[in-house]
Design a protein around this motif. Sequence first.
Motif, mmCIF file in Angstrom:
data_model
loop_
_atom_site.group_PDB
_atom_site.id
_atom_site.type_symbol
_atom_site.label_atom_id
_atom_site.label_comp_id
_atom_site.label_asym_id
_atom_site.label_seq_id
_atom_site.Cartn_x
_atom_site.Cartn_y
_atom_site.Cartn_z
ATOM 1 N N VAL A 35 28.608 7.984 -8.286
ATOM 2 C CA VAL A 35 28.766 7.407 -9.633
ATOM 3 C C VAL A 35 27.623 6.443 -9.940
ATOM 4 C CG1 VAL A 35 30.213 5.909 -11.053
ATOM 5 C CG2 VAL A 35 31.256 7.698 -9.665
ATOM 6 N N VAL A 36 27.278 5.565 -8.982
ATOM 7 C CA VAL A 36 26.177 4.612 -9.188
ATOM 8 C C VAL A 36 24.867 5.344 -9.438
ATOM 9 C CG1 VAL A 36 24.792 2.827 -8.072
ATOM 10 C CG2 VAL A 36 27.280 2.787 -7.856
ATOM 11 N N LEU A 37 24.622 6.384 -8.647
ATOM 12 C CA LEU A 37 23.383 7.150 -8.813
ATOM 13 C C LEU A 37 23.308 7.812 -10.178
ATOM 14 C CD1 LEU A 37 20.785 8.221 -7.556
ATOM 15 C CD2 LEU A 37 22.100 10.125 -6.596
ATOM 16 N N ILE A 38 24.458 8.379 -10.623
ATOM 17 C CA ILE A 38 24.484 9.009 -11.949
ATOM 18 C C ILE A 38 24.233 7.972 -13.034
ATOM 19 C CG2 ILE A 38 25.983 10.181 -13.608
ATOM 20 C CD1 ILE A 38 27.326 11.564 -11.196
ATOM 21 N N GLY A 39 24.845 6.765 -12.873
ATOM 22 C CA GLY A 39 24.632 5.710 -13.868
ATOM 23 C C GLY A 39 23.175 5.302 -13.958
ATOM 24 N N ILE A 40 22.510 5.137 -12.818
ATOM 25 C CA ILE A 40 21.093 4.759 -12.808
ATOM 26 C C ILE A 40 20.252 5.811 -13.517
ATOM 27 C CG2 ILE A 40 19.105 4.410 -11.297
ATOM 28 C CD1 ILE A 40 21.022 3.155 -9.263
ATOM 29 N N ILE A 41 20.584 7.074 -13.255
ATOM 30 C CA ILE A 41 19.835 8.165 -13.900
ATOM 31 C C ILE A 41 20.014 8.131 -15.415
ATOM 32 C CG2 ILE A 41 19.686 10.682 -14.108
ATOM 33 C CD1 ILE A 41 20.436 10.841 -11.126
ATOM 34 N N LEU A 42 21.270 7.897 -15.874
ATOM 35 C CA LEU A 42 21.527 7.861 -17.324
ATOM 36 C C LEU A 42 20.795 6.699 -17.984
ATOM 37 C CD1 LEU A 42 25.352 8.715 -17.428
ATOM 38 C CD2 LEU A 42 23.440 10.175 -18.110
ATOM 39 N N ILE A 43 20.836 5.526 -17.359
ATOM 40 C CA ILE A 43 20.156 4.357 -17.936
ATOM 41 C C ILE A 43 18.657 4.605 -18.012
ATOM 42 C CG2 ILE A 43 19.584 1.934 -17.532
ATOM 43 C CD1 ILE A 43 22.374 1.605 -16.312
ATOM 44 N N GLY A 44 18.094 5.130 -16.952
ATOM 45 C CA GLY A 44 16.669 5.434 -16.970
ATOM 46 C C GLY A 44 16.306 6.416 -18.065
ATOM 47 N N THR A 45 17.196 7.396 -18.292
ATOM 48 C CA THR A 45 16.944 8.383 -19.347
ATOM 49 C C THR A 45 16.955 7.727 -20.720
ATOM 50 O OG1 THR A 45 17.983 10.081 -17.991
ATOM 51 C CG2 THR A 45 17.719 10.566 -20.325
ATOM 52 N N LEU A 46 17.944 6.830 -20.952
ATOM 53 C CA LEU A 46 18.021 6.148 -22.247
ATOM 54 C C LEU A 46 16.810 5.269 -22.493
ATOM 55 C CD1 LEU A 46 21.807 5.149 -22.258
ATOM 56 C CD2 LEU A 46 20.697 6.940 -23.618
ATOM 57 N N LEU A 47 16.368 4.576 -21.443
ATOM 58 C CA LEU A 47 15.196 3.711 -21.598
ATOM 59 C C LEU A 47 13.951 4.515 -21.918
ATOM 60 C CD1 LEU A 47 15.753 1.170 -18.678
ATOM 61 C CD2 LEU A 47 16.010 0.762 -21.129
ATOM 62 N N LEU A 48 13.836 5.659 -21.313
ATOM 63 C CA LEU A 48 12.670 6.501 -21.590
ATOM 64 C C LEU A 48 12.689 7.047 -23.001
ATOM 65 C CD1 LEU A 48 12.404 8.473 -18.226
ATOM 66 C CD2 LEU A 48 10.871 6.680 -19.047
ATOM 67 N N LYS A 49 13.916 7.251 -23.545
ATOM 68 C CA LYS A 49 14.017 7.805 -24.899
ATOM 69 C C LYS A 49 13.738 6.769 -25.971
ATOM 70 C CE LYS A 49 17.226 11.581 -23.950
ATOM 71 N NZ LYS A 49 18.557 12.148 -24.253
ATOM 72 N N GLN A 50 13.883 5.425 -25.655
ATOM 73 C CA GLN A 50 13.638 4.392 -26.665
ATOM 74 C C GLN A 50 12.175 4.381 -27.072
ATOM 75 O OE1 GLN A 50 14.943 0.682 -25.146
ATOM 76 N NE2 GLN A 50 17.097 1.036 -25.629
ATOM 77 N N PRO A 51 11.900 4.178 -28.366
ATOM 78 C CA PRO A 51 10.508 4.140 -28.824
ATOM 79 C C PRO A 51 9.817 2.893 -28.339
ATOM 80 C CG PRO A 51 11.980 3.567 -30.617
ATOM 81 C CD PRO A 51 12.855 4.023 -29.480
ATOM 82 N N ASN A 52 8.547 2.979 -28.157
ATOM 83 C CA ASN A 52 7.729 1.849 -27.721
ATOM 84 C C ASN A 52 7.672 0.797 -28.810
ATOM 85 O OD1 ASN A 52 5.871 0.118 -26.742
ATOM 86 N ND2 ASN A 52 4.467 1.704 -26.022
ATOM 87 N N ARG A 53 8.058 -0.478 -28.473
ATOM 88 C CA ARG A 53 8.055 -1.560 -29.476
ATOM 89 C C ARG A 53 6.675 -1.783 -30.069
ATOM 90 N NH1 ARG A 53 10.913 -6.101 -30.942
ATOM 91 N NH2 ARG A 53 9.627 -7.818 -31.664
ATOM 92 N N SER A 54 5.695 -1.660 -29.199
ATOM 93 C CA SER A 54 4.336 -1.920 -29.664
ATOM 94 C C SER A 54 3.914 -0.903 -30.707
ATOM 95 C CB SER A 54 3.362 -1.891 -28.480
ATOM 96 O OG SER A 54 3.382 -0.623 -27.861
ATOM 97 N N GLU A 55 4.571 0.334 -30.661
ATOM 98 C CA GLU A 55 4.194 1.357 -31.618
ATOM 99 C C GLU A 55 4.999 1.254 -32.902
ATOM 100 O OE1 GLU A 55 4.756 4.996 -29.617
ATOM 101 O OE2 GLU A 55 3.106 4.716 -28.185
#
Length: 338
Positions: free
Chosen positions: A95-115
């Motif tokens: 469960v912890v591993l799946i959660g880490i993977i999901l969070i990492g995926t969401l962070l990667l999908k967020q647009p770059n603030r600088s852009e």
Amino acid sequence: MFCNKCGKEVPEGSAFCNFCGAEVPASVRRTTPDIKEQPEEDAPPVQKKPKKTATAANQKKAEAPENPPAKPGETDGEKAKTKKWVLIISIAASVVLIGIILIGTLLLKQPNRSETDDSNFSFQVSRQDSDTMDQSANSAEESANEGESLVQTAAKGVQRIIIWNNAIEGLTASDQPRYKGDLRSAYSIREVYEKCDIQGNDDITVEIIGSDGFIAEEPLRDILKKYLTLEGDDEPVVVGESQNPDLTVWEIAYIIFDTDAIMISYKDKINVADVFEAIGMVKADSYDFICTDGYTYTVAVEDIGDCYISWIEDRVDAEIPGIDDSTLFSILYIQPSA
């Protein structure tokens, strides 16, 4: 018959042991008759060898058991608990591993603030800079206006001194309340204002200065509703129905109306140079001392320090150097010479 090496029973006539593979001696392979039925006197009885446990070498040759032996003292219930905890820990880790993977995926999908936020951030900074510049400009403009006002005031200054004690000559006093039940003979400030042709409008602020240097301010329209008395405690003091008795200046020395200043002679002798400094009299090469009858005497600026406003009998005169033992009777105005 029995194997001489491992002690196990082997079939009659076998050349090798079926268990350990050892060779069976020929003397043992022969068929031995039943001792009880046919005893032999010459041959020693065959003794049965005790069964021996398998040696370490033989144990190695044996196949490993399908299930490992249980640990000493470990019951079946404890085994089940161990397996249960292992399963729970495995699930939790998953469960912890799946959660880490999901969070990492969401962070990667967020647009770059600088852009995405650069334009908004730049706009905010620009707006703040603009507001700061506007405030600075307003402050600078206010400072400039204030400075200009101060320069104009300094340039004008007080241009005429009016001696109250002589200005009330010919006016009628009236009883005005200092406190409830405390009536004092007083003269209208408005009447002196009009008699001496003091210039001003309702927008100007009048300064009331006490002999101790305390300064109070009032709008012109308010001070003109009040009276000034030279009687009783704390005199000169402003009185009247519109005056709060607890909010008045005691021992008033000056009332300044823009370019005109009323001076109240509150003590026997006052140096004119001190008066000039207190009210901010404009600088000039000489000054005219004008009496109530119109008589005028001009004094050079370097002699002002030797001039005094003094009570002489029941009037206020000017003591001027060069007039011998005489004084200027009932001095009304002091102003720069034309």
